[in-house]
Design a protein around this motif. Structure first.
Motif, PDB file in Angstrom:
ATOM      1  N   ARG A  49     -16.437  24.444  43.637  1.00 60.22           N
ATOM      2  CA  ARG A  49     -15.433  23.547  43.784  1.00 60.22           C
ATOM      3  C   ARG A  49     -15.462  22.517  44.896  1.00 60.22           C
ATOM      4  NH1 ARG A  49     -10.123  27.504  43.759  1.00 60.22           N
ATOM      5  NH2 ARG A  49      -9.276  25.894  44.986  1.00 60.22           N
ATOM      6  N   ASP A  51     -13.503  21.449  46.749  1.00 63.61           N
ATOM      7  CA  ASP A  51     -12.638  21.304  47.936  1.00 63.61           C
ATOM      8  C   ASP A  51     -13.312  22.513  49.007  1.00 63.61           C
ATOM      9  OD1 ASP A  51     -12.294  23.940  46.614  1.00 63.61           O
ATOM     10  OD2 ASP A  51     -10.093  23.552  46.549  1.00 63.61           O
ATOM     11  N   LEU A  53     -13.960  25.704  48.359  1.00 62.00           N
ATOM     12  CA  LEU A  53     -13.512  27.025  48.216  1.00 62.00           C
ATOM     13  C   LEU A  53     -14.154  28.038  47.152  1.00 62.00           C
ATOM     14  CD1 LEU A  53      -9.573  26.341  48.586  1.00 62.00           C
ATOM     15  CD2 LEU A  53     -11.351  26.899  50.589  1.00 62.00           C
ATOM     16  N   GLY A  54     -15.371  27.757  47.334  1.00 60.16           N
ATOM     17  CA  GLY A  54     -16.204  28.796  46.495  1.00 60.16           C
ATOM     18  C   GLY A  54     -16.693  28.330  45.188  1.00 60.16           C
ATOM     19  N   THR A  63      -9.667  25.254  39.524  1.00 64.08           N
ATOM     20  CA  THR A  63     -10.836  24.849  40.551  1.00 64.08           C
ATOM     21  C   THR A  63     -11.647  23.580  40.274  1.00 64.08           C
ATOM     22  OG1 THR A  63     -12.204  25.862  38.596  1.00 64.08           O
ATOM     23  CG2 THR A  63     -11.457  27.348  40.219  1.00 64.08           C
ATOM     24  N   ARG A 235     -18.792  34.237  42.042  1.00 64.56           N
ATOM     25  CA  ARG A 235     -19.008  34.631  43.658  1.00 64.56           C
ATOM     26  C   ARG A 235     -20.162  35.765  43.933  1.00 64.56           C
ATOM     27  NH1 ARG A 235     -13.377  34.251  43.387  1.00 64.56           N
ATOM     28  NH2 ARG A 235     -13.301  36.447  43.359  1.00 64.56           N
TER      29      ARG A 235
END
Length: 248
Positions: A49, A51, A53-54, A63, A235
């Motif tokens: 992502r 941003d 965030l993973g 995403t 993840r």
């Protein structure tokens, strides 16, 4: 040459040439970023992502980000590149032509040159590793097969065709003479698909090779990555994030 051992470090990667990315692609908020990760004995490019965030997911628009946001994250976080998620409701498809170009000399294997010639009227660029090509067009594959290894070529030579649930890296290194826009390429796509997956090549196309090899591992991993809970798989497998899992 792509390094297979983690001690050798990730492959050399071309810097993103933002100006080379087609305006009609840049206008869509379907971008991700990526960084090399060593998983399952090979270097891969899991989407992330913008941003921070993973992991990103190719089937989850929440995403994705704008091209400008992806470019800013790529530069700010010193990542390896950006990518474009092909959505089921847009008109784009992409073709990956892999392991067919000498990154030092620029020489292209004959089978790949024939593929590029067929799509010369639409956008195409050198891949981030400089060992292959990306082709973007407008159209829909006539079937649901995606990955075709090329027999008798380099070890990881293959053609991939996708029009949804997948992202493609973009380098912006447009080939000399290649259009700066993404054009309708349905007829060329139909012909290539028929040659690759239906075996009707008239002796001129890439050689059919129905036997899978180790270079298809990444294609198998796409299934759990793009499933409903694909973000959790990314993840765990791609990022090595064990949070949320019981472990000693």
């Amino acid at each position: 040459m792509v390094a297979d051992a983690p001690g050798a470090g990730p492959p050399v990667t071309l810097p993103v040439e933002a100006a080379g990315i087609p305006d009609d692609v840049r206008a869509l908020p379907q971008f991700v970023v990526w960084a090399w990760a060593y998983r399952d004995h090979r270097w891969c490019k899991p989407p992330l992502r913008a941003d921070g965030l993973g992991c990103a997911a190719s089937n989850d628009a929440s995403t994705w980000a704008s091209c400008d946001e992806a470019l800013a994250a790529y530069q700010r976080r010193n990542l390896d590149g950006i990518g474009f998620a092909i959505a089921s409701d847009d008109s784009f498809f992409f073709i990956d032509v892999d392991d067919c170009r000498d990154p030092q000399t620029g020489d292209v294997d004959p089978w790949a040159a024939r593929v590029l010639e067929r799509f010369r009227h639409t956008y195409h660029e050198v891949s981030p590793s400089a060992t292959g090509f990306k082709i973007l067009g407008r159209g829909k594959p006539p079937g649901d097969q995606h990955v075709h290894p090329i027999a008798g070529a380099r070890p990881r030579a293959k053609v991939e065709i996708f029009d949804s649930i997948k992202y493609t890296t973009l380098s912006g290194h447009r080939l000399p003479g290649a259009p700066a826009t993404v054009e309708d390429a349905q007829a060329a796509l139909d012909e290539l698909y028929t040659e690759l997956f239906l075996g009707q090549d008239g002796g001129n196309g890439p050689r059919p090779c129905p036997v899978e090899g180790p270079h298809d591992d990444e294609a198998r991993l796409d299934r759990p990555r793009h499933a409903r809970d694909g973000a959790a798989f990314c993840r765990l497998f791609d990022a090595g994030d064990l949070s949320g899992h019981d472990h000693d």
